[in-house]
Design a protein around this motif. Sequence first.
Motif, PDB file in Angstrom:
ATOM      1  N   ILE A  61       0.840  -1.198   0.000  1.00 47.04           N
ATOM      2  CA  ILE A  61       0.000   0.000   0.000  1.00 47.04           C
ATOM      3  C   ILE A  61       0.877   1.251   0.000  1.00 47.04           C
ATOM      4  N   ALA A  62       1.955   1.205   0.803  1.00 45.55           N
ATOM      5  CA  ALA A  62       2.854   2.353   0.876  1.00 45.55           C
ATOM      6  C   ALA A  62       3.494   2.638  -0.483  1.00 45.55           C
ATOM      7  N   ASP A  63       3.920   1.579  -1.188  1.00 47.61           N
ATOM      8  CA  ASP A  63       4.516   1.754  -2.514  1.00 47.61           C
ATOM      9  C   ASP A  63       3.515   2.401  -3.470  1.00 47.61           C
ATOM     10  N   THR A  64       2.289   1.870  -3.453  1.00 45.84           N
ATOM     11  CA  THR A  64       1.256   2.406  -4.344  1.00 45.84           C
ATOM     12  C   THR A  64       0.951   3.859  -4.015  1.00 45.84           C
ATOM     13  N   MET A  65       0.791   4.146  -2.703  1.00 44.29           N
ATOM     14  CA  MET A  65       0.495   5.509  -2.281  1.00 44.29           C
ATOM     15  C   MET A  65       1.634   6.458  -2.632  1.00 44.29           C
ATOM     16  N   GLU A  66       2.873   5.987  -2.458  1.00 42.98           N
ATOM     17  CA  GLU A  66       4.021   6.836  -2.749  1.00 42.98           C
ATOM     18  C   GLU A  66       4.052   7.201  -4.227  1.00 42.98           C
ATOM     19  N   LYS A  67       3.834   6.198  -5.089  1.00 41.15           N
ATOM     20  CA  LYS A  67       3.826   6.475  -6.531  1.00 41.15           C
ATOM     21  C   LYS A  67       2.682   7.413  -6.893  1.00 41.15           C
ATOM     22  N   SER A  68       1.499   7.139  -6.317  1.00 40.16           N
ATOM     23  CA  SER A  68       0.328   7.964  -6.615  1.00 40.16           C
ATOM     24  C   SER A  68       0.529   9.390  -6.137  1.00 40.16           C
ATOM     25  N   MET A  69       1.034   9.541  -4.908  1.00 39.05           N
ATOM     26  CA  MET A  69       1.218  10.877  -4.352  1.00 39.05           C
ATOM     27  C   MET A  69       2.307  11.633  -5.088  1.00 39.05           C
ATOM     28  N   ALA A  70       3.384  10.927  -5.463  1.00 38.80           N
ATOM     29  CA  ALA A  70       4.458  11.573  -6.213  1.00 38.80           C
ATOM     30  C   ALA A  70       3.946  12.059  -7.573  1.00 38.80           C
ATOM     31  N   LEU A  71       3.135  11.210  -8.237  1.00 41.69           N
ATOM     32  CA  LEU A  71       2.566  11.604  -9.522  1.00 41.69           C
ATOM     33  C   LEU A  71       1.606  12.774  -9.356  1.00 41.69           C
ATOM     34  N   THR A  72       0.775  12.709  -8.315  1.00 40.91           N
ATOM     35  CA  THR A  72      -0.175  13.792  -8.064  1.00 40.91           C
ATOM     36  C   THR A  72       0.563  15.092  -7.784  1.00 40.91           C
ATOM     37  N   LEU A  73       1.643  15.001  -6.989  1.00 37.12           N
ATOM     38  CA  LEU A  73       2.416  16.197  -6.689  1.00 37.12           C
ATOM     39  C   LEU A  73       3.064  16.766  -7.943  1.00 37.12           C
ATOM     40  N   GLU A  74       3.567  15.875  -8.794  1.00 34.85           N
ATOM     41  CA  GLU A  74       4.176  16.332 -10.046  1.00 34.85           C
ATOM     42  C   GLU A  74       3.138  17.028 -10.923  1.00 34.85           C
ATOM     43  N   LEU A  75       1.944  16.400 -11.032  1.00 36.98           N
ATOM     44  CA  LEU A  75       0.866  17.024 -11.806  1.00 36.98           C
ATOM     45  C   LEU A  75       0.430  18.340 -11.169  1.00 36.98           C
ATOM     46  N   ALA A  76       0.435  18.373  -9.823  1.00 37.82           N
ATOM     47  CA  ALA A  76       0.031  19.588  -9.131  1.00 37.82           C
ATOM     48  C   ALA A  76       1.006  20.730  -9.419  1.00 37.82           C
ATOM     49  N   HIS A  77       2.301  20.413  -9.390  1.00 39.45           N
ATOM     50  CA  HIS A  77       3.290  21.440  -9.703  1.00 39.45           C
ATOM     51  C   HIS A  77       3.172  21.898 -11.158  1.00 39.45           C
ATOM     52  N   THR A  78       2.897  20.933 -12.028  1.00 44.40           N
ATOM     53  CA  THR A  78       2.687  21.302 -13.430  1.00 44.40           C
ATOM     54  C   THR A  78       1.490  22.222 -13.569  1.00 44.40           C
ATOM     55  N   THR A  79       0.422  21.887 -12.831  1.00 49.27           N
ATOM     56  CA  THR A  79      -0.777  22.730 -12.859  1.00 49.27           C
ATOM     57  C   THR A  79      -0.485  24.115 -12.317  1.00 49.27           C
ATOM     58  N   ARG A  80       0.241  24.146 -11.190  1.00 49.45           N
ATOM     59  CA  ARG A  80       0.564  25.452 -10.608  1.00 49.45           C
ATOM     60  C   ARG A  80       1.374  26.287 -11.592  1.00 49.45           C
ATOM     61  N   ALA A  81       2.352  25.645 -12.252  1.00 45.10           N
ATOM     62  CA  ALA A  81       3.166  26.365 -13.230  1.00 45.10           C
ATOM     63  C   ALA A  81       2.304  26.882 -14.372  1.00 45.10           C
ATOM     64  N   SER A  82       1.316  26.050 -14.799  1.00 39.95           N
ATOM     65  CA  SER A  82       0.429  26.469 -15.883  1.00 39.95           C
ATOM     66  C   SER A  82      -0.465  27.623 -15.450  1.00 39.95           C
ATOM     67  N   VAL A  83      -1.006  27.500 -14.225  1.00 41.34           N
ATOM     68  CA  VAL A  83      -1.885  28.564 -13.710  1.00 41.34           C
ATOM     69  C   VAL A  83      -1.107  29.866 -13.561  1.00 41.34           C
ATOM     70  N   ASP A  84       0.106  29.763 -12.981  1.00 34.67           N
ATOM     71  CA  ASP A  84       0.906  30.966 -12.766  1.00 34.67           C
ATOM     72  C   ASP A  84       1.352  31.600 -14.070  1.00 34.67           C
ATOM     73  N   ALA A  85       1.349  30.835 -15.160  1.00 36.96           N
ATOM     74  CA  ALA A  85       1.806  31.363 -16.446  1.00 36.96           C
ATOM     75  C   ALA A  85       0.694  32.073 -17.212  1.00 36.96           C
ATOM     76  N   TYR A  86      -0.534  32.089 -16.683  1.00 36.17           N
ATOM     77  CA  TYR A  86      -1.615  32.822 -17.326  1.00 36.17           C
ATOM     78  C   TYR A  86      -1.722  34.203 -16.709  1.00 36.17           C
ATOM     79  N   PRO A  87      -1.847  35.249 -17.515  1.00 35.10           N
ATOM     80  CA  PRO A  87      -1.940  36.622 -16.980  1.00 35.10           C
ATOM     81  C   PRO A  87      -3.291  36.849 -16.302  1.00 35.10           C
ATOM     82  N   SER A  88      -3.364  36.527 -15.016  1.00 35.66           N
ATOM     83  CA  SER A  88      -4.658  36.528 -14.342  1.00 35.66           C
ATOM     84  C   SER A  88      -4.681  37.320 -13.041  1.00 35.66           C
ATOM     85  N   ILE A  89      -3.625  38.068 -12.730  1.00 35.08           N
ATOM     86  CA  ILE A  89      -3.698  38.937 -11.549  1.00 35.08           C
ATOM     87  C   ILE A  89      -3.648  40.402 -11.992  1.00 35.08           C
ATOM     88  N   TRP A  90      -4.233  41.251 -11.169  1.00 31.11           N
ATOM     89  CA  TRP A  90      -4.300  42.679 -11.495  1.00 31.11           C
ATOM     90  C   TRP A  90      -2.900  43.272 -11.461  1.00 31.11           C
TER      91      TRP A  90
END
Length: 337
Positions: free
Chosen positions: A180-209
Amino acid sequence: MKRARKPKWSFVVLRGADKTVKQFHVSKRFVFAAPTAIVLALSGSITGLQLKSYYELNQLEAALSEQELLFSETLSGKDKAIHTLQQDLIGLSQQTNEMKKKMEALQQLELRLKQFIYKYGDRLDSSSERVPISDMIPPAQTTSLLPDASIQSLNYIKESVPFSLLAQKTDVTLTTLDSIADTMEKSMALTLELAHTTRASVDAYPSIWPTRSKLLSSGFGYRRDPLTGRAAFHAGIDITGKLGDPVFSAADGTVSETGYNSSLGSYIVVDHLEGLQSAYMHLKKIEAKKGDSVVRGEKIGLLGSSGRSTGPHLHFQIMHKHEPVNPIPYLSLIKED
């Protein structure tokens, strides 16, 4: 002629003074044969007893040998069992240490994910359908860049108990928990990687005043030109403010152009993802250089009134593939007075 008679032995038995006397006559052969027979009988009895004792002794020795062999085998089996248990204990100890390391790593991943969700969770939970940028729909109104499975994982992490309590709340084996730990670690690592990718994508859009002031003096589209009075297309929005107020980059990007134009005044152009650009015009001062990497909210200049201007303001413009689009839908904060 008469044969000579063999002498006989006589035995007299006296039963008492007033009793008759009994006399027995036995031959000499009998006198010598009887003791011999008795001796032979006794010898035979003793020999028989010795043979019986020897047989029983052999039986006892065989039984004792068999018991010793059985005991030896049992003891050997016990030793093997003890050795196996010791090896199992060593293996379990190693597994436990590995599990502790994995649990620590998972806790770190969990903490990083929670920190990310705390900062960006509201932007990742949108349920509306995403509209292409070509339709000029701002990122703030689109769905998350993460897949549904990752969104569910993030929501699970926000609402569930820490993974470190799993072993206390269930009776799963170490092997199962390790899997379970192996599966969770892979899943969480992938989710974190996708999350950072998402954050980078969100931050790259001109959306603040881009300024402290939220007061618009002119919108996007056709308007009456304030200097000529004629109808003219206005390719951005004008935000009034105090002379020298800071001007911020609306998103992560790279400064592709800076300079001065008699009409635009001092200006900065920043390139973003997917062919988007943001422009900041009529500046009092430029504080970024061409080629600089800037982050969302970073100060890049000062609000001014340079070029063709009627007063201190920022002309803010967004282009998609070099074509101007309305900046308002991209901005996360809107206030018109």
